[in-house]
Motif scaffolding. Structure first.
Motif, PDB file in Angstrom:
ATOM      1  N   ILE A 120      40.434  40.982  68.003  1.00 29.24           N
ATOM      2  CA  ILE A 120      39.912  41.884  69.030  1.00 29.24           C
ATOM      3  C   ILE A 120      38.977  41.129  69.957  1.00 29.24           C
ATOM      4  CG2 ILE A 120      38.418  43.882  69.432  1.00 29.24           C
ATOM      5  CD1 ILE A 120      39.631  45.077  66.844  1.00 29.24           C
ATOM      6  N   GLU A 121      38.133  40.303  69.363  1.00 27.39           N
ATOM      7  CA  GLU A 121      37.181  39.540  70.158  1.00 27.39           C
ATOM      8  C   GLU A 121      37.930  38.616  71.122  1.00 27.39           C
ATOM      9  OE1 GLU A 121      34.322  37.470  67.770  1.00 27.39           O
ATOM     10  OE2 GLU A 121      32.794  37.738  69.311  1.00 27.39           O
ATOM     11  N   GLN A 122      38.964  37.956  70.618  1.00 28.54           N
ATOM     12  CA  GLN A 122      39.749  37.036  71.441  1.00 28.54           C
ATOM     13  C   GLN A 122      40.441  37.791  72.583  1.00 28.54           C
ATOM     14  OE1 GLN A 122      39.549  33.741  71.334  1.00 28.54           O
ATOM     15  NE2 GLN A 122      40.719  33.960  73.237  1.00 28.54           N
ATOM     16  N   ARG A 123      41.023  38.955  72.230  1.00 33.98           N
ATOM     17  CA  ARG A 123      41.697  39.762  73.242  1.00 33.98           C
ATOM     18  C   ARG A 123      40.707  40.219  74.313  1.00 33.98           C
ATOM     19  NH1 ARG A 123      46.519  42.289  72.174  1.00 33.98           N
ATOM     20  NH2 ARG A 123      45.782  44.168  73.195  1.00 33.98           N
ATOM     21  N   ALA A 124      39.513  40.604  73.867  1.00 37.72           N
ATOM     22  CA  ALA A 124      38.512  41.076  74.815  1.00 37.72           C
ATOM     23  C   ALA A 124      38.128  39.966  75.782  1.00 37.72           C
ATOM     24  CB  ALA A 124      37.287  41.595  74.063  1.00 37.72           C
ATOM     25  N   ILE A 125      37.995  38.752  75.241  1.00 34.21           N
ATOM     26  CA  ILE A 125      37.655  37.628  76.114  1.00 34.21           C
ATOM     27  C   ILE A 125      38.797  37.370  77.116  1.00 34.21           C
ATOM     28  CG2 ILE A 125      37.311  35.121  76.134  1.00 34.21           C
ATOM     29  CD1 ILE A 125      35.625  35.560  73.534  1.00 34.21           C
ATOM     30  N   ASP A 126      40.022  37.490  76.629  1.00 29.91           N
ATOM     31  CA  ASP A 126      41.177  37.334  77.527  1.00 29.91           C
ATOM     32  C   ASP A 126      41.140  38.350  78.662  1.00 29.91           C
ATOM     33  OD1 ASP A 126      42.026  35.282  75.968  1.00 29.91           O
ATOM     34  OD2 ASP A 126      43.557  36.451  74.877  1.00 29.91           O
ATOM     35  N   LYS A 127      40.860  39.604  78.298  1.00 29.94           N
ATOM     36  CA  LYS A 127      40.826  40.658  79.316  1.00 29.94           C
ATOM     37  C   LYS A 127      39.697  40.399  80.313  1.00 29.94           C
ATOM     38  CE  LYS A 127      44.106  42.939  77.244  1.00 29.94           C
ATOM     39  NZ  LYS A 127      45.495  42.757  77.725  1.00 29.94           N
ATOM     40  N   LEU A 128      38.554  39.937  79.790  1.00 27.18           N
ATOM     41  CA  LEU A 128      37.437  39.647  80.684  1.00 27.18           C
ATOM     42  C   LEU A 128      37.793  38.489  81.613  1.00 27.18           C
ATOM     43  CD1 LEU A 128      34.377  40.037  78.300  1.00 27.18           C
ATOM     44  CD2 LEU A 128      34.798  41.333  80.390  1.00 27.18           C
ATOM     45  N   ARG A 129      38.550  37.520  81.093  1.00 28.58           N
ATOM     46  CA  ARG A 129      38.960  36.388  81.923  1.00 28.58           C
ATOM     47  C   ARG A 129      39.859  36.881  83.052  1.00 28.58           C
ATOM     48  NH1 ARG A 129      40.987  32.868  78.139  1.00 28.58           N
ATOM     49  NH2 ARG A 129      38.852  32.210  77.718  1.00 28.58           N
ATOM     50  N   MET A 130      40.717  37.846  82.707  1.00 26.53           N
ATOM     51  CA  MET A 130      41.638  38.394  83.695  1.00 26.53           C
ATOM     52  C   MET A 130      40.895  39.009  84.874  1.00 26.53           C
ATOM     53  SD  MET A 130      44.618  41.068  82.855  1.00 26.53           S
ATOM     54  CE  MET A 130      45.558  41.756  84.181  1.00 26.53           C
ATOM     55  N   VAL A 131      39.728  39.652  84.591  1.00 28.02           N
ATOM     56  CA  VAL A 131      38.941  40.239  85.677  1.00 28.02           C
ATOM     57  C   VAL A 131      37.818  39.287  86.111  1.00 28.02           C
ATOM     58  CG1 VAL A 131      39.467  42.615  85.036  1.00 28.02           C
ATOM     59  CG2 VAL A 131      37.473  41.484  84.036  1.00 28.02           C
ATOM     60  N   GLU A 132      37.950  38.026  85.676  1.00 24.82           N
ATOM     61  CA  GLU A 132      36.989  36.972  86.046  1.00 24.82           C
ATOM     62  C   GLU A 132      35.573  37.316  85.650  1.00 24.82           C
ATOM     63  OE1 GLU A 132      37.549  36.022  90.164  1.00 24.82           O
ATOM     64  OE2 GLU A 132      39.726  36.181  89.931  1.00 24.82           O
ATOM     65  N   MET A 133      35.444  37.913  84.476  1.00 21.12           N
ATOM     66  CA  MET A 133      34.111  38.251  83.974  1.00 21.12           C
ATOM     67  C   MET A 133      33.796  37.564  82.643  1.00 21.12           C
ATOM     68  SD  MET A 133      32.221  40.120  85.887  1.00 21.12           S
ATOM     69  CE  MET A 133      31.058  40.747  84.694  1.00 21.12           C
ATOM     70  N   ASP A 134      34.653  36.613  82.223  1.00 20.28           N
ATOM     71  CA  ASP A 134      34.443  35.986  80.924  1.00 20.28           C
ATOM     72  C   ASP A 134      33.115  35.230  80.846  1.00 20.28           C
ATOM     73  OD1 ASP A 134      35.858  34.564  82.856  1.00 20.28           O
ATOM     74  OD2 ASP A 134      36.457  33.020  81.414  1.00 20.28           O
ATOM     75  N   GLN A 150      32.104  47.265  87.133  1.00 17.67           N
ATOM     76  CA  GLN A 150      33.396  47.909  87.332  1.00 17.67           C
ATOM     77  C   GLN A 150      34.516  47.022  86.776  1.00 17.67           C
ATOM     78  OE1 GLN A 150      34.373  50.633  87.292  1.00 17.67           O
ATOM     79  NE2 GLN A 150      34.701  51.526  89.300  1.00 17.67           N
ATOM     80  N   ARG A 151      34.385  45.718  86.927  1.00 17.37           N
ATOM     81  CA  ARG A 151      35.416  44.831  86.413  1.00 17.37           C
ATOM     82  C   ARG A 151      35.409  44.829  84.877  1.00 17.37           C
ATOM     83  NH1 ARG A 151      34.585  39.391  89.146  1.00 17.37           N
ATOM     84  NH2 ARG A 151      32.763  40.271  90.167  1.00 17.37           N
ATOM     85  N   VAL A 152      34.194  44.899  84.284  1.00 24.28           N
ATOM     86  CA  VAL A 152      34.118  45.007  82.822  1.00 24.28           C
ATOM     87  C   VAL A 152      34.786  46.310  82.370  1.00 24.28           C
ATOM     88  CG1 VAL A 152      32.572  45.231  80.830  1.00 24.28           C
ATOM     89  CG2 VAL A 152      32.043  43.592  82.642  1.00 24.28           C
ATOM     90  N   ALA A 153      34.548  47.389  83.135  1.00 16.83           N
ATOM     91  CA  ALA A 153      35.148  48.683  82.791  1.00 16.83           C
ATOM     92  C   ALA A 153      36.673  48.590  82.838  1.00 16.83           C
ATOM     93  CB  ALA A 153      34.641  49.766  83.739  1.00 16.83           C
ATOM     94  N   ILE A 154      37.199  47.808  83.796  1.00 17.83           N
ATOM     95  CA  ILE A 154      38.658  47.630  83.874  1.00 17.83           C
ATOM     96  C   ILE A 154      39.143  46.872  82.634  1.00 17.83           C
ATOM     97  CG2 ILE A 154      40.548  46.542  85.154  1.00 17.83           C
ATOM     98  CD1 ILE A 154      38.898  47.112  87.727  1.00 17.83           C
ATOM     99  N   ALA A 155      38.406  45.821  82.272  1.00 21.80           N
ATOM    100  CA  ALA A 155      38.775  45.062  81.070  1.00 21.80           C
ATOM    101  C   ALA A 155      38.792  45.986  79.856  1.00 21.80           C
ATOM    102  CB  ALA A 155      37.796  43.911  80.858  1.00 21.80           C
ATOM    103  N   ARG A 156      37.813  46.882  79.790  1.00 25.07           N
ATOM    104  CA  ARG A 156      37.769  47.826  78.685  1.00 25.07           C
ATOM    105  C   ARG A 156      38.999  48.743  78.702  1.00 25.07           C
ATOM    106  NH1 ARG A 156      32.914  51.844  78.684  1.00 25.07           N
ATOM    107  NH2 ARG A 156      34.087  52.595  80.474  1.00 25.07           N
ATOM    108  N   ALA A 157      39.401  49.182  79.910  1.00 22.51           N
ATOM    109  CA  ALA A 157      40.557  50.071  80.021  1.00 22.51           C
ATOM    110  C   ALA A 157      41.828  49.363  79.558  1.00 22.51           C
ATOM    111  CB  ALA A 157      40.711  50.553  81.458  1.00 22.51           C
ATOM    112  N   LEU A 158      41.814  48.031  79.621  1.00 21.78           N
ATOM    113  CA  LEU A 158      43.031  47.276  79.313  1.00 21.78           C
ATOM    114  C   LEU A 158      43.130  46.846  77.856  1.00 21.78           C
ATOM    115  CD1 LEU A 158      43.084  44.921  82.434  1.00 21.78           C
ATOM    116  CD2 LEU A 158      44.282  47.095  82.093  1.00 21.78           C
TER     117      LEU A 158
END
Lengths: 224, 419
Positions: A120-134, A150-158
């Motif tokens: 989960i942690e790895q996936r979350a980092i991936d999602k944050l990278r996708m929204v350039e928030m890693d 807002q970008r973190v919120a998008i990562a959360r939605a994903l």
């Protein structure tokens, strides 16, 4: 078969007096579609979105998502369904302020419990990278700027790879640059991941860039 | 996994609102510590007074009470006149000899009973104590020194001299502390006593006792059975009281009834003789209960308020958790964990603080005056009270958190998110 199908959605507000806000709306969305719903304030577009999101259950009509008929489900069943199949981005980002960006993103996945903690942690980092928030993963949510939140919120939605991502004015609170970035992320999700995007927006540019626009007025769809 | 997630959110909430958490904890802490102080002190006082009266009091006392003859003599004289009504005004009590019949034999049979620890015979009489011109009324009790020493605490209550000194001398007496003070006599001094029948005897003081109860210390003296029988001009079989000590004094009431029935004597158990004392105890206990309950209830309301506020502050968070798929059960869990943690931590600190208060109180001088002689406040240290206080405190807190948590679970996310 459409991923989301709603038929004859009718809703009344009873306070302060009974008003019909939705007058038999039919809507059908295909997988991978990027849909924008536009219309003037009070036309019922947000109300429609919250009914489609399963959070509002006080309506008439039928709602099918991913082939499941959701009418009559209990709140807890719907919560589990949302957790797995739907992602949300709101106008006000609504992160949990006491947690780090990473933790916020991980939360729905921890709830789902499908993957191990490390995954989960790895996936979350991936999602944050996708929204350039890693780079901000370990910052407290309350310490981030509006656009960053807002970008973190998008990562959360994903995080749970939902079939449908819903946005209620996702760019409503953002400047031009951040709005553009959010738009690009949504477009990428629809094009590359074939995830369905349904947003309610006032942003003309945002709507213009989406695959399909629905215009609502006075509780009805007036133009597609 | 899910459980620990709710716990994690709960802990994060508590840690970010540290001040609020501490305030809520303090409510429980003070509730529990005050409960402990109250109940420890109250039971301490209860035990103290009970012990004062209990230690020296027999579990069962056998004596001849003064009684009014129920059947008038005229009815006895003419038993065949049934249907007639005899009214006798102002009937006098008949002359009851305080002597217990066959007391020594009775004592032996009683001691043979398995529940009985021992029987101490006594001869009690009212006397005047004289020293020079001073005359003080009091009671003189003739005791079997050995039995009395075994069964009762007199030997341990001696301020000066020893109980067994009574045996080493003819006509020795042990005086109460207050009585000795009033007459200004000490060990080795002599005083005379006068009985109600008018006989006089010189006694030598061999000891001074102090129970800590003015009733006893100011008006009582002990001598041997023989000495008292002598001054009353009675024979050695003259015994007025049998004091029975039992192994289990809770059986005294039933035992007294058995003895009365089997031996045809008047046997009075401890609880009957000391009914007012026991009534006082139960009243004190009820008051302690009510006050303690109120304290914890107030703490509970405090937590209820704080949790309510907490939930109002966290409406947005609750909405987002529900939107992203948290079920009602888990929302309840988050807030229930918070109140449980507040209750547990507050409870533990409350136990320590309460114990500290109790220790401090038990070292506080007690202004007993001349009524009771006691150096410091009587405080009970009973682990049961601590367990009770802790459980009650935690249960109150969890209950106080439960209702606001239910409210949190009912939050409609749409309303919050749409504003």
């Amino acid at each position: 078969m459409p991923i989301l199908q709603a038929k004859q959605i009718t809703k009344y507000f009873h306070e302060p007096e009974t008003v019909q806000v939705l007058k038999g709306v039919d809507i059908s969305v295909e997988q991978g579609e990027f849909l924008s719903i536009v219309g003037k304030s009070g036309c019922g577009k947000s109300t429609l979105l919250y009914i489609l999101s399963t959070m509002d259950t006080d309506y008439e009509g039928t709602l099918n998502i991913k082939g499941e008929k959701l009418n009559g489900w209990s709140q807890n069943q719907l919560a589990r369904f949302r957790n797995e199949n739907l992602g949300f981005v709101f106008q006000f980002h609504f992160l949990l302020p006491e947690f780090t960006a990473l933790r916020n993103v991980m939360m729905p996945a921890l709830k789902l419990g499908k993957y191990s903690y490390a995954e989960i942690e790895q996936r979350a980092i991936d999602k944050l990278r996708m929204v350039e928030m890693d780079g901000f993963a370990h910052k407290m949510a309350s310490k981030l700027s509006g656009g960053q939140q807002q970008r973190v919120a998008i990562a959360r939605a994903l995080i749970n790879d939902p079939a449908i991502i819903m946005g209620d004015e996702p760019t409503g609170n953002l400047d031009k640059v951040n709005s553009q970035r959010v738009f690009e992320i949504f477009q990428e999700l629809a094009r590359q991941n074939h995830q369905t995007i349904i947003t309610v927006t006032h942003d003309q540019d945002f709507a213009a860039g989406s695959d399909r626009i629905i215009v609502m007025s006075d509780g009805q769809i007036v133009r597609e | 996994m899910k459980r620990s997630l709710t716990l994690e959110i709960a802990l994060t909430h508590l840690l970010t609102k540290r001040k609020q958490t501490v305030v809520a904890m303090l409510g429980v802490t003070f509730g529990i510590s005050m409960f402990l102080v109250m109940i420890s002190f109250m039971t301490g006082v209860n035990d103290f007074t009970k012990n004062l009266a209990m230690e020296e009091a027999p579990d069962i006392r056998i004596y001849n009470p003064l009684e009014i003859e129920k059947n008038t003599i005229i009815a006895k004289a003419a038993p065949d006149t049934t249907g007639n009504l005899y009214v006798v005004h102002h009937q006098r009590p008949k002359n009851v000899v305080p002597k217990l019949r066959n007391a020594i034999m009775l004592a032996q049979s009683l001691e043979a009973m398995p529940e009985v620890k021992g029987v101490a015979p006594q001869v009690a009489t009212q006397v005047f104590f004289n020293n020079g011109p001073i005359r003080i009324t009091g009671s003189l009790q003739g005791i079997d020194v050995k039995k009395q020493g075994e069964l009762f605490t007199l030997a341990r209550k001696m301020d000066a001299g020893q109980l067994i000194d009574l045996l080493g001398i003819n006509d020795g007496v042990i005086l109460g502390y207050g009585l000795a003070n009033k007459m200004n006599v000490g060990i080795g001094d002599r005083l005379s006593i006068t009985t109600s029948e008018g006989s006089i005897l010189m006694l030598r003081v061999v000891g001074i006792f102090s129970y800590g109860l003015a009733d006893f210390d100011n008006a009582r003296a002990y001598a041997t059975l023989a000495t008292v029988q002598k001054v009353m001009q009675r024979d050695p079989s003259f015994i007025t009281d049998l004091h029975i000590k039992m192994y289990d004094n809770s059986q005294a009431k039933a035992m007294a009834a058995t003895i009365s029935k089997r031996f045809g004597v008047h046997a009075e158990d401890w609880s009957t003789a000391n009914a007012p004392l026991l009534a006082g105890e139960s009243i004190r206990f009820a008051m302690t209960g009510i006050i303690s309950f109120t304290l914890l209830l107030v703490a509970g309301f405090g937590i209820y308020n704080i949790m309510n506020m907490n939930i109002i502050n966290k409406l947005k968070d609750i909405a987002i958790l529900k939107a992203t798929g948290f079920e009602s059960r888990q929302i309840v869990g988050i807030f229930l964990w918070q109140s449980a943690i507040i209750g547990l931590l507050g409870g533990i600190v409350g136990l320590l603080l309460g114990y500290g208060f109790c220790v401090a109180l038990s070292h506080t001088p007690f202004p007993g005056g001349s009524v009771v002689r006691i150096a410091t406040m009587p405080v009970n240290f009973n682990p049961q009270h601590y367990i009770m206080g802790f459980c009650f405190g935690v249960i109150t807190t969890v209950l106080a958190g439960f209702f606001p948590s239910l409210k949190a679970a009912k939050v409609d996310p749409v309303q919050i998110i749409r504003g």
